[in-house]
Enzyme design. Structure first.
Site, PDB file in Angstrom:
ATOM      1  N   LYS A 145       0.801  -1.229   0.000  1.00 18.23           N
ATOM      2  CA  LYS A 145       0.000   0.000   0.000  1.00 18.23           C
ATOM      3  C   LYS A 145       0.839   1.287   0.000  1.00 18.23           C
ATOM      4  O   LYS A 145       0.379   2.320  -0.485  1.00 18.23           O
ATOM      5  CB  LYS A 145      -0.949   0.017   1.202  1.00 18.23           C
ATOM      6  N   ASP A 196      -9.963   3.159   1.915  1.00 19.89           N
ATOM      7  CA  ASP A 196     -10.066   2.601   3.268  1.00 19.89           C
ATOM      8  C   ASP A 196     -10.628   3.630   4.247  1.00 19.89           C
ATOM      9  O   ASP A 196     -11.434   3.291   5.116  1.00 19.89           O
ATOM     10  CB  ASP A 196      -8.676   2.157   3.773  1.00 19.89           C
ATOM     11  N   ARG A 215       1.048  -1.490  21.078  1.00 21.00           N
ATOM     12  CA  ARG A 215       2.030  -2.194  21.912  1.00 21.00           C
ATOM     13  C   ARG A 215       3.437  -1.640  21.722  1.00 21.00           C
ATOM     14  O   ARG A 215       4.280  -1.789  22.591  1.00 21.00           O
ATOM     15  CB  ARG A 215       1.995  -3.686  21.604  1.00 21.00           C
ATOM     16  N   LYS A 259       6.560   3.288  17.591  1.00 20.94           N
ATOM     17  CA  LYS A 259       5.744   3.343  16.370  1.00 20.94           C
ATOM     18  C   LYS A 259       4.493   4.190  16.601  1.00 20.94           C
ATOM     19  O   LYS A 259       4.107   5.008  15.778  1.00 20.94           O
ATOM     20  CB  LYS A 259       5.310   1.918  15.997  1.00 20.94           C
TER      21      LYS A 259
HETATM   22  P1  NAP Z   1      -0.539  -3.749   9.753  1.00 21.39           P
HETATM   23  O1  NAP Z   1      -0.204  -2.568   8.912  1.00 21.39           O
HETATM   24  O2  NAP Z   1       0.333  -4.942   9.741  1.00 21.39           O
HETATM   25  O3  NAP Z   1      -0.687  -3.227  11.269  1.00 21.39           O
HETATM   26  C1  NAP Z   1      -1.050  -4.083  12.294  1.00 21.39           C
HETATM   27  C2  NAP Z   1      -0.976  -3.353  13.614  1.00 21.39           C
HETATM   28  O4  NAP Z   1      -1.434  -4.259  14.592  1.00 21.39           O
HETATM   29  C3  NAP Z   1       0.444  -2.949  14.007  1.00 21.39           C
HETATM   30  O5  NAP Z   1       0.381  -1.750  14.711  1.00 21.39           O
HETATM   31  C4  NAP Z   1       0.858  -4.103  14.910  1.00 21.39           C
HETATM   32  O6  NAP Z   1       1.794  -3.743  15.880  1.00 21.39           O
HETATM   33  C5  NAP Z   1      -0.445  -4.399  15.614  1.00 21.39           C
HETATM   34  N1  NAP Z   1      -0.447  -5.750  16.147  1.00 21.39           N
HETATM   35  C6  NAP Z   1      -0.207  -6.898  15.487  1.00 21.39           C
HETATM   36  N2  NAP Z   1      -0.315  -7.947  16.311  1.00 21.39           N
HETATM   37  C7  NAP Z   1      -0.616  -7.435  17.544  1.00 21.39           C
HETATM   38  C8  NAP Z   1      -0.835  -7.999  18.802  1.00 21.39           C
HETATM   39  N3  NAP Z   1      -0.775  -9.325  18.982  1.00 21.39           N
HETATM   40  N4  NAP Z   1      -1.122  -7.178  19.828  1.00 21.39           N
HETATM   41  C9  NAP Z   1      -1.181  -5.862  19.647  1.00 21.39           C
HETATM   42  N5  NAP Z   1      -0.973  -5.239  18.461  1.00 21.39           N
HETATM   43  C10 NAP Z   1      -0.700  -6.034  17.428  1.00 21.39           C
HETATM   44  O7  NAP Z   1      -1.994  -4.299   9.390  1.00 21.39           O
HETATM   45  P2  NAP Z   1      -3.240  -3.435   8.861  1.00 21.39           P
HETATM   46  O8  NAP Z   1      -3.223  -3.408   7.374  1.00 21.39           O
HETATM   47  O9  NAP Z   1      -3.294  -2.166   9.596  1.00 21.39           O
HETATM   48  O10 NAP Z   1      -4.456  -4.393   9.263  1.00 21.39           O
HETATM   49  C11 NAP Z   1      -4.844  -4.547  10.611  1.00 21.39           C
HETATM   50  C12 NAP Z   1      -6.144  -5.369  10.645  1.00 21.39           C
HETATM   51  O11 NAP Z   1      -7.183  -4.624  10.024  1.00 21.39           O
HETATM   52  C13 NAP Z   1      -6.040  -6.681   9.873  1.00 21.39           C
HETATM   53  O12 NAP Z   1      -6.741  -7.679  10.572  1.00 21.39           O
HETATM   54  C14 NAP Z   1      -6.742  -6.386   8.571  1.00 21.39           C
HETATM   55  O13 NAP Z   1      -7.341  -7.525   7.990  1.00 21.39           O
HETATM   56  C15 NAP Z   1      -7.798  -5.412   9.028  1.00 21.39           C
HETATM   57  N6  NAP Z   1      -8.234  -4.537   7.936  1.00 21.39           N
HETATM   58  C16 NAP Z   1      -9.555  -4.566   7.632  1.00 21.39           C
HETATM   59  C17 NAP Z   1     -10.017  -3.779   6.634  1.00 21.39           C
HETATM   60  C18 NAP Z   1     -11.470  -3.820   6.322  1.00 21.39           C
HETATM   61  O14 NAP Z   1     -11.869  -3.366   5.254  1.00 21.39           O
HETATM   62  N7  NAP Z   1     -12.286  -4.314   7.228  1.00 21.39           N
HETATM   63  C19 NAP Z   1      -9.147  -2.941   5.907  1.00 21.39           C
HETATM   64  C20 NAP Z   1      -7.804  -2.933   6.244  1.00 21.39           C
HETATM   65  C21 NAP Z   1      -7.351  -3.737   7.273  1.00 21.39           C
HETATM   66  P3  NAP Z   1       3.384  -3.785  15.589  1.00 21.39           P
HETATM   67  O15 NAP Z   1       3.631  -2.664  14.634  1.00 21.39           O
HETATM   68  O16 NAP Z   1       3.958  -3.638  16.918  1.00 21.39           O
HETATM   69  O17 NAP Z   1       3.652  -5.133  14.958  1.00 21.39           O
END
Ligand code: NAP
Length: 492
Positions: free
Chosen positions: A289, A325, A373, A377
């Site tokens: 992205k 988004d 966490r 960041k």
């Molecule tokens: P991302 O860029 O990888 O970010 C994930 C975030 O979650 C990071 O800040 C990460 O922390 C944190 N994280 C991961 N595991 C964790 C844990 N066990 N405890 C606490 N924090 C944790 O992912 P993203 O694209 O933002 O997506 C996040 C979620 O949103 C995903 O499940 C995705 O499927 C969903 N999503 C949904 C939509 C929708 O249309 N509904 C759209 C986009 C995303 P660190 O940086 O410390 O690793």
């Protein structure tokens, strides 16, 4: 005409008979992979099975080094074809020259390691044989490997040669779906997910009911999801259903991409691409992205601010980037809450989804706190969007109007986990989980226990997909159709 061939590979003759009958439901041609049997005996009994198959049959007896299920030496294969019954087609490897009716022979070559440098020469060698159809199946290790395979189809079509050309593996799915519209003699599809006889083979049912392979032609507008991994995505279900419902000649494919810049240069950008797929639009997902921003001619200001593009429109010779988004996140939330001005909103997570949410919430004048966490960041993201930060462990959300989960906690390997318990959520009014698989997450269940109103991530997924579809086609799709298609694909 599109022909879908379903290979059948079983361990006993009875099982072959059953599976062939089921294959006839979705297949135009059934391939019997006799190398799946420990021993081929009793040709008379086989003839009875063949007589009962209501579709044309391809007979195949492939050695392990060409993707077969048995070690078969040259002599074993030669003697097989000497006694094999005459079926509509025989698929014979190129090192054999059986006594055959060559107008019914498919001469084949498989490479499970990648795309050989001498692909064109292999084609020329096979095309020089008297066989009616040439088949070349290679392994796609990247979506770019589809280029030489699709180019080969264009060449064979121009030369009037019947060719089956497949890039196997998840990255090659474009050749399976688009191949027939570029002249491929047939495309292969599995009877069931578990019965695929080659990597990346999708089921015939999916090829027909999700990708509508029979309707694809050279005019079909192609859209796709760029990311890695992408095969799990429900976006093809939503967008393809919307194309059909709007009577638009379009198809939406998963495109497994390693290096987004090379992909855009070689397959997407109208000024540099090596193949024209009639691309109109792309969804961009993790991990591309941010990197995709460099590949575009124009980016909407909102996407620049968020630092992420999740939608690309191919307009003549230009690529335009958008972020749907943020709007997809806020639309269902506003529908539920009415207004967010002055509301206290907790966003958990500091990744891509959190950034889109923070941008949208700030636009609504919400009072946002970021919980994450990783303090470093979170502080950096917090500064970017001018929101405060609090550590996630032992947080209490009692004072918040809205709690948003923008982490993957609750999905995949973390399916049994929750970023906040009922105890932590007690007192909050709304809980919005961006996770959409599963649709009902543990967080939403915990929220229900303390009577918070809940909002599912699937609402956001559909809302952002709706805007993408509109950008590509100019038409508003049915949100309920998209929702139902995605929910059905998630099995819920
Ligand atoms: P991302 O860029 O990888 O970010 C994930 C975030 O979650 C990071 O800040 C990460 O922390 C944190 N994280 C991961 N595991 C964790 C844990 N066990 N405890 C606490 N924090 C944790 O992912 P993203 O694209 O933002 O997506 C996040 C979620 O949103 C995903 O499940 C995705 O499927 C969903 N999503 C949904 C939509 C929708 O249309 N509904 C759209 C986009 C995303 P660190 O940086 O410390 O690793």
């Amino acid at each position: 005409m599109t022909q879908v061939c379903v290979p059948v590979c079983e361990k006993s003759l009875d099982a072959f008979e059953n599976a062939s009958a089921r294959a006839c439901e979705f297949a135009d041609i059934v391939e019997l992979r006799l190398d799946c049997l420990a021993a081929v005996e009793d040709w008379q009994r086989w003839q009875q099975v063949l007589d009962r198959i209501s579709r044309p049959v391809i007979l195949t007896f492939r050695p392990a080094e060409q993707g077969g299920y048995r070690e078969l030496d040259h002599d074993a294969r030669e003697s097989f074809w000497k006694t094999a019954p005459r079926t509509d087609w025989w698929d014979v490897e190129s090192d054999l020259a059986p006594d055959a009716d060559w107008s019914r022979v498919i001469i084949s070559h498989h490479d499970f390691s990648g795309v050989p440098d001498n692909l064109e020469q292999i084609y020329e060698r096979l095309a020089a044989s008297p066989a009616r159809v040439v088949k070349i199946a290679v392994q796609a290790n990247d979506v770019l490997d589809c280029i030489p395979v699709l180019q080969l189809l264009d060449r064979a079509r121009a030369e009037g040669r019947d060719l089956i050309a497949i890039a196997m593996g998840n990255a090659g799915i474009a050749t399976r779906v688009l191949g027939p519209s570029r002249g491929a003699f047939l495309t292969y599809a599995a009877l069931e997910d578990a019965s695929a006889t080659a990597p990346g083979q999708i089921t015939a049912q999916k090829l027909r009911s999700v990708y509508h392979v029979d309707k694809i032609d050279r005019e079909t507008m192609v859209c796709g999801l760029v990311g890695r991994p992408v095969m799990h995505s429900v976006s093809p279900h939503m967008h393809n259903a919307a194309f059909v419902s709007a009577a638009i000649n379009g198809v939406y494919l998963p495109l497994e991409v390693r290096d987004v810049k090379t992909f855009f240069r070689r397959m997407v950008h109208p000024r540099t691409r090596e193949i024209d797929l009639n691309l109109r639009g792309l969804s961009i997902t993790a991990p591309h992205k941010s990197a995709v921003l460099e590949c575009l001619d124009w980016i909407e200001p909102e996407a620049e601010d968020i630092g992420a593009v999740n939608t690309v429109v191919v307009d003549d010779d230009k690529l335009r980037g958008f972020n749907t988004d943020a709007a997809g996140f806020i639309e269902p939330l506003l529908a539920l809450t009415g207004s967010l001005a002055g509301s206290r909103v907790a966003v958990i997570g500091a990744g891509g989804a959190a950034r889109a949410a923070l941008w949208a919430l700030r636009r609504q004048q919400a009072n946002v706190t970021l919980f994450a966490r990783d303090a470093a960041k979170a502080r950096a993201v917090g500064q970017l969007f001018d929101v405060s930060y609090k550590p996630l462990p032992s947080a209490s959300f009692a004072e918040y109007d809205v709690v948003v989960n923008a982490t993957p906690v609750g999905s995949g390997e973390l399916i049994d986990q929750t970023p906040a318990t009922a105890q932590q959520l007690a007192g909050a009014r709304y809980v919005y989980d961006l996770v959409y698989n599963p649709i009902e997450t543990r967080l939403l269940k915990e929220a229900g226990e303390v009577e918070c109103k809940t909002l599912r991530g699937l609402e956001m997924l559909v809302a952002q997909a709706k805007i993408q579809f509109q950008l590509w086609t100019g038409q508003a799709p049915s949100a309920s159709l998209m929702y139902d298609s995605a929910a059905a694909a998630l099995g819920q």
